[in-house]
Each structure stands twice: as structure tokens, then as C-alpha cells.
Motif scaffolding. Structure first.
Motif, PDB file in Angstrom:
ATOM      1  N   VAL A  19       0.840  -1.201   0.000  1.00 54.39           N
ATOM      2  CA  VAL A  19       0.000   0.000   0.000  1.00 54.39           C
ATOM      3  C   VAL A  19       0.874   1.250   0.000  1.00 54.39           C
ATOM      4  CG1 VAL A  19      -1.719   1.294   1.314  1.00 54.39           C
ATOM      5  CG2 VAL A  19      -1.806  -1.219   1.227  1.00 54.39           C
ATOM      6  N   GLY A  20       0.478   2.225  -0.812  1.00 54.83           N
ATOM      7  CA  GLY A  20       1.256   3.461  -0.928  1.00 54.83           C
ATOM      8  C   GLY A  20       1.431   4.142   0.408  1.00 54.83           C
ATOM      9  N   ALA A  21       2.487   4.942   0.498  1.00 52.04           N
ATOM     10  CA  ALA A  21       2.789   5.640   1.743  1.00 52.04           C
ATOM     11  C   ALA A  21       1.694   6.661   2.043  1.00 52.04           C
ATOM     12  CB  ALA A  21       4.142   6.320   1.614  1.00 52.04           C
ATOM     13  N   GLU A  22       1.582   6.990   3.304  1.00 54.57           N
ATOM     14  CA  GLU A  22       0.580   7.966   3.722  1.00 54.57           C
ATOM     15  C   GLU A  22       0.838   9.326   3.090  1.00 54.57           C
ATOM     16  OE1 GLU A  22       0.283   8.471   7.932  1.00 54.57           O
ATOM     17  OE2 GLU A  22      -1.213  10.069   7.752  1.00 54.57           O
ATOM     18  N   LYS A  23      -0.233   9.930   2.609  1.00 55.98           N
ATOM     19  CA  LYS A  23      -0.121  11.314   2.123  1.00 55.98           C
ATOM     20  C   LYS A  23      -1.475  11.993   2.222  1.00 55.98           C
ATOM     21  CE  LYS A  23      -0.592  10.105  -2.798  1.00 55.98           C
ATOM     22  NZ  LYS A  23      -1.666  10.937  -3.329  1.00 55.98           N
ATOM     23  N   HIS A  24      -1.451  13.286   2.294  1.00 57.83           N
ATOM     24  CA  HIS A  24      -2.670  14.082   2.403  1.00 57.83           C
ATOM     25  C   HIS A  24      -2.532  15.328   1.535  1.00 57.83           C
ATOM     26  CE1 HIS A  24      -3.859  11.643   5.895  1.00 57.83           C
ATOM     27  NE2 HIS A  24      -2.583  11.705   6.234  1.00 57.83           N
ATOM     28  N   THR A  25      -3.600  15.624   0.831  1.00 56.88           N
ATOM     29  CA  THR A  25      -3.610  16.814  -0.027  1.00 56.88           C
ATOM     30  C   THR A  25      -4.427  17.910   0.642  1.00 56.88           C
ATOM     31  OG1 THR A  25      -3.409  15.496  -2.032  1.00 56.88           O
ATOM     32  CG2 THR A  25      -4.346  17.702  -2.279  1.00 56.88           C
ATOM     33  N   VAL A  26      -3.904  19.117   0.625  1.00 53.47           N
ATOM     34  CA  VAL A  26      -4.680  20.283   1.072  1.00 53.47           C
ATOM     35  C   VAL A  26      -4.870  21.180  -0.140  1.00 53.47           C
ATOM     36  CG1 VAL A  26      -4.779  22.278   2.598  1.00 53.47           C
ATOM     37  CG2 VAL A  26      -3.724  20.147   3.400  1.00 53.47           C
ATOM     38  N   ARG A  27      -6.133  21.476  -0.409  1.00 50.71           N
ATOM     39  CA  ARG A  27      -6.464  22.268  -1.593  1.00 50.71           C
ATOM     40  C   ARG A  27      -7.227  23.515  -1.155  1.00 50.71           C
ATOM     41  NH1 ARG A  27      -9.464  18.805  -6.022  1.00 50.71           N
ATOM     42  NH2 ARG A  27      -7.391  17.852  -6.033  1.00 50.71           N
ATOM     43  N   PHE A  28      -6.974  24.620  -1.824  1.00 51.80           N
ATOM     44  CA  PHE A  28      -7.649  25.874  -1.482  1.00 51.80           C
ATOM     45  C   PHE A  28      -8.625  26.288  -2.572  1.00 51.80           C
ATOM     46  CE2 PHE A  28      -3.718  26.198   1.027  1.00 51.80           C
ATOM     47  CZ  PHE A  28      -4.242  26.537   2.259  1.00 51.80           C
ATOM     48  N   ASP A  29      -9.705  26.929  -2.138  1.00 47.06           N
ATOM     49  CA  ASP A  29     -10.676  27.515  -3.057  1.00 47.06           C
ATOM     50  C   ASP A  29     -10.979  28.916  -2.526  1.00 47.06           C
ATOM     51  OD1 ASP A  29     -12.685  28.049  -4.865  1.00 47.06           O
ATOM     52  OD2 ASP A  29     -14.184  26.833  -3.837  1.00 47.06           O
ATOM     53  N   ASN A  30     -10.286  29.890  -3.059  1.00 48.72           N
ATOM     54  CA  ASN A  30     -10.465  31.265  -2.586  1.00 48.72           C
ATOM     55  C   ASN A  30     -11.415  32.012  -3.509  1.00 48.72           C
ATOM     56  OD1 ASN A  30     -10.298  33.828  -1.579  1.00 48.72           O
ATOM     57  ND2 ASN A  30      -8.247  34.223  -2.362  1.00 48.72           N
ATOM     58  N   ARG A  31     -12.624  32.253  -2.999  1.00 46.73           N
ATOM     59  CA  ARG A  31     -13.625  32.946  -3.811  1.00 46.73           C
ATOM     60  C   ARG A  31     -13.775  34.400  -3.401  1.00 46.73           C
ATOM     61  NH1 ARG A  31     -18.485  28.533  -4.552  1.00 46.73           N
ATOM     62  NH2 ARG A  31     -17.126  26.734  -4.867  1.00 46.73           N
ATOM     63  N   CYS A  32     -12.848  34.874  -2.571  1.00 51.09           N
ATOM     64  CA  CYS A  32     -12.985  36.248  -2.075  1.00 51.09           C
ATOM     65  C   CYS A  32     -12.655  37.281  -3.141  1.00 51.09           C
ATOM     66  CB  CYS A  32     -12.076  36.466  -0.862  1.00 51.09           C
ATOM     67  SG  CYS A  32     -12.508  35.462   0.571  1.00 51.09           S
ATOM     68  N   GLY A  33     -11.820  36.919  -4.086  1.00 48.77           N
ATOM     69  CA  GLY A  33     -11.394  37.903  -5.073  1.00 48.77           C
ATOM     70  C   GLY A  33     -10.214  38.723  -4.580  1.00 48.77           C
ATOM     71  N   TYR A  34      -9.707  38.378  -3.406  1.00 44.94           N
ATOM     72  CA  TYR A  34      -8.519  39.045  -2.867  1.00 44.94           C
ATOM     73  C   TYR A  34      -7.863  38.083  -1.900  1.00 44.94           C
ATOM     74  CZ  TYR A  34     -11.838  39.832   0.924  1.00 44.94           C
ATOM     75  OH  TYR A  34     -12.787  39.649   1.902  1.00 44.94           O
ATOM     76  N   GLY A  35      -6.663  38.430  -1.473  1.00 48.28           N
ATOM     77  CA  GLY A  35      -5.969  37.624  -0.474  1.00 48.28           C
ATOM     78  C   GLY A  35      -5.255  36.424  -1.068  1.00 48.28           C
ATOM     79  N   THR A  36      -4.363  35.861  -0.266  1.00 50.42           N
ATOM     80  CA  THR A  36      -3.583  34.695  -0.676  1.00 50.42           C
ATOM     81  C   THR A  36      -3.670  33.625   0.404  1.00 50.42           C
ATOM     82  OG1 THR A  36      -2.005  36.180  -1.755  1.00 50.42           O
ATOM     83  CG2 THR A  36      -1.293  33.906  -1.384  1.00 50.42           C
ATOM     84  N   PRO A  37      -4.177  32.453   0.062  1.00 53.37           N
ATOM     85  CA  PRO A  37      -4.212  31.382   1.070  1.00 53.37           C
ATOM     86  C   PRO A  37      -2.806  31.039   1.557  1.00 53.37           C
ATOM     87  CG  PRO A  37      -5.580  30.830  -0.827  1.00 53.37           C
ATOM     88  CD  PRO A  37      -4.780  32.047  -1.211  1.00 53.37           C
ATOM     89  N   HIS A  38      -2.687  30.826   2.839  1.00 59.37           N
ATOM     90  CA  HIS A  38      -1.407  30.422   3.424  1.00 59.37           C
ATOM     91  C   HIS A  38      -1.602  29.123   4.196  1.00 59.37           C
ATOM     92  CE1 HIS A  38       0.371  34.106   2.212  1.00 59.37           C
ATOM     93  NE2 HIS A  38       1.354  34.113   3.107  1.00 59.37           N
ATOM     94  N   LEU A  39      -0.652  28.221   4.015  1.00 64.37           N
ATOM     95  CA  LEU A  39      -0.622  26.975   4.772  1.00 64.37           C
ATOM     96  C   LEU A  39       0.719  26.939   5.477  1.00 64.37           C
ATOM     97  CD1 LEU A  39      -2.204  24.201   5.144  1.00 64.37           C
ATOM     98  CD2 LEU A  39      -0.671  23.311   3.379  1.00 64.37           C
ATOM     99  N   LEU A  40       0.714  26.799   6.794  1.00 64.52           N
ATOM    100  CA  LEU A  40       1.963  26.843   7.557  1.00 64.52           C
ATOM    101  C   LEU A  40       2.076  25.695   8.552  1.00 64.52           C
ATOM    102  CD1 LEU A  40       1.125  30.150   7.289  1.00 64.52           C
ATOM    103  CD2 LEU A  40       3.277  30.287   8.526  1.00 64.52           C
ATOM    104  N   LYS A  41       3.295  25.265   8.718  1.00 60.76           N
ATOM    105  CA  LYS A  41       3.609  24.306   9.773  1.00 60.76           C
ATOM    106  C   LYS A  41       4.883  24.761  10.461  1.00 60.76           C
ATOM    107  CE  LYS A  41       4.477  19.476  10.711  1.00 60.76           C
ATOM    108  NZ  LYS A  41       4.511  18.119  10.192  1.00 60.76           N
ATOM    109  N   ASN A  42       4.834  24.867  11.758  1.00 62.87           N
ATOM    110  CA  ASN A  42       5.993  25.323  12.539  1.00 62.87           C
ATOM    111  C   ASN A  42       6.576  26.626  11.988  1.00 62.87           C
ATOM    112  OD1 ASN A  42       5.789  23.069  14.165  1.00 62.87           O
ATOM    113  ND2 ASN A  42       7.141  21.852  12.851  1.00 62.87           N
ATOM    114  N   GLY A  43       5.701  27.529  11.586  1.00 65.66           N
ATOM    115  CA  GLY A  43       6.158  28.830  11.128  1.00 65.66           C
ATOM    116  C   GLY A  43       6.669  28.848   9.697  1.00 65.66           C
ATOM    117  N   ALA A  44       6.724  27.678   9.054  1.00 63.57           N
ATOM    118  CA  ALA A  44       7.202  27.619   7.672  1.00 63.57           C
ATOM    119  C   ALA A  44       6.009  27.569   6.721  1.00 63.57           C
ATOM    120  CB  ALA A  44       8.088  26.390   7.471  1.00 63.57           C
TER     121      ALA A  44
END
Ligand code: NAG
Length: 255
Positions: A19-44
Motif C-alpha cells: 500500500v502506498g505511503a501515507e499522504k494528504h492533499t490540502v487544496r484551497f478555493d479562494n472565492r474572495c477575489g482578494y488575499g492569498t491562502p497560506h498553509l503553515l507548519k511550525n512557522g514555515a
């Protein structure tokens, strides 16, 4: 020689079938028309809007829409907190929530939902008084858990009253999945929550109750409700760390 080659080929084939190794996808859907989605872990920063695929579990990770008014760890904005992990015992799987614990604050309507497992389960927070977010560290009922392997997460901004979910590679909007709507699935606890939300969390926000952080390690033989409490406490513990980190970073960066 021939035998060892045969054994090598067989073991290589077996490896490919594992079985393939564990993985997870995070996907964004920004409908605001402004701003930038940010995904962070431990400040990175892991993502600024593009799809992110983890190698293994994704724990203690945060996301928010950077509108220009959020500090690095989301202070001043609506925050999504997530741990995506394949469960190794009942109740030890993924957990995601929305937090508005000061210094976090409602900024844009934010929702999340699982896909490729626990499809459509999630939460929507459309206002500063939504009942689906943490306001104080004990609001554990707002956490949405998933016990399936390799689940993925869609995070939407400004989806206005409707959650979104993903089928294969398309983003679609189901007819109605609004805050306070009756739960349509047994596990969608958050969506049907009628718990009242404290309106003045500031009194308790500066001193985190240590009782919740005394949560123990995984104990798989507990009763269902004990397990839920334990999981909630564990989640609370990890999420308290977010806020300690927030506080530390705020002090450290001079904001
Ligand atoms: C949220 O609740 C506060 C306190 O009750 C109230 O003053 C405010 O108007 C509410 N905001 C919204 C958007 O309903």
C-alpha cells in the motif's frame, strides 16, 4: 544465482504492491477575489494557494487567507487548524477545526471539508459569532474528525454559506450546507451543533486551563465517550500549542 534473482524479482514485485505511503492533499478555493491562502507548519509556509501534498501525516498545521491584515501565524484572521493523520487506533485519526481564539479574529468566511474520505464533512464559519469555531480552548465540540486513511482537505474562503467539496478534480458546491443546518450525516457533529458560544472569551484566553493539557497518550480500549473526551483533550492540547507559539512569535517578532 538464478534462485537469488527470482527471489529479488519477487520481493521487488511485493514491494510495488505494498500500500502506498501515507499522504494528504490540502487544496484551497479562494472565492474572495482578494488575499492569498497560506498553509503553515511550525512557522514555515508550505503553500501560498497551490495544492499541497504531504509526505506522511500533516500535523499541527494551520491555514488562513492572508488579506494583508494577518500576522504570520494567522493572528487577526480566521484560522483553520488541522491534523491529517491515518488513525492507528479508534479515535486517533484526523481532526480539523476553525479557531477565533484571540488574537485570532474573524476576517473572512472560511470553511473546510474532507474529501477522498469523510466526503463533505466539515464546518463553515460565516461570521464573527459563528457556532462552528473555537472561541475558548474548551470548545472541543467544533472539531471535525475523520477516521479514514489518506483523507484530503479542501479549505474555502468566501464560499458564502455553502461548504464546498471536491469530486476527483473538480470543485463543486452542494445545494445547502449552511451554518446551523441539521446534520445530514451521523458524524457531522459540528454542522448540527446547537451549543452556545461564549461571547466574551477574552477573560479566559490569557490563561490556558492546564486541565485539558493533562490529556494522556492514546488509549484504545476506552469507551466511546471517554475516547471522544480523550481525543478532544488531545486535540485541544495540540491546538493550545498553536496559540502558545502564536504568543511567542508575536513577542519575538515585535508585532
Ligand atoms: C456578534 O455578537 C456581538 C455580541 O453579542 C454583537 O455585538 C455583534 O453585533 C454580533 N455580530 C454579528 C455579525 O452578528
Amino acid at each position: 544465482m538464478i534462485l537469488s534473482t527470482v527471489i529479488w524479482v519477487l520481493s521487488a514485485l511485493a514491494g510495488a504492491v505494498v500500500v502506498g505511503a501515507e499522504k494528504h492533499t490540502v487544496r484551497f478555493d479562494n472565492r474572495c477575489g482578494y488575499g492569498t491562502p497560506h498553509l503553515l507548519k511550525n512557522g514555515a509556509i508550505l503553500s501560498q494557494g497551490e495544492e499541497y501534498v504531504s509526505d506522511g501525516s500533516l500535523d499541527s498545521t494551520i491555514a488562513y487567507l492572508q488579506t494583508g491584515n494577518c500576522n504570520l501565524n494567522g493572528e487577526g484572521c480566521t484560522l483553520v487548524e488541522m491534523t491529517l493523520v491515518n488513525p492507528t487506533c479508534p479515535g486517533c485519526g484526523s481532526s480539523v477545526d476553525i479557531s477565533l481564539i484571540p488574537p485570532l479574529a474573524f476576517s473572512v468566511s472560511t470553511s473546510f471539508s474532507y474529501f477522498n474520505g469523510c466526503d463533505g464533512q466539515g464546518a463553515v464559519c460565516n461570521s464573527e459569532n459563528c457556532t462552528t469555531a473555537f472561541y475558548i480552548p474548551s470548545d472541543n465540540h467544533v472539531q471535525v474528525q475523520c477516521e479514514e486513511n489518506n483523507v484530503d482537505l479542501l479549505i474555502s474562503f468566501c464560499a458564502e454559506g455553502s461548504s464546498t467539496y471536491v469530486k476527483v478534480d473538480e470543485v463543486v458546491t452542494p445545494p445547502s450546507l449552511s451554518v446551523g443546518a441539521a446534520a445530514t450525516r451521523p458524524k457531522t457533529a459540528v454542522m448540527g451543533s446547537t451549543a452556545s458560544v461564549p461571547q466574551h472569551p477574552s477573560a479566559t484566553s490569557s490563561s490556558h486551563p492546564s486541565a485539558t493539557t493533562a490529556a494522556s497518550k492514546k488509549k484504545c480500549k476506552k469507551s466511546r465517550s471517554q475516547r471522544r473526551d480523550s481525543v478532544a483533550a488531545k486535540r485541544s492540547e495540540s491546538f493550545l500549542k498553536f496559540h502558545r507559539r502564536h504568543a511567542k512569535n508575536r513577542l519575538g517578532s515585535g508585532h
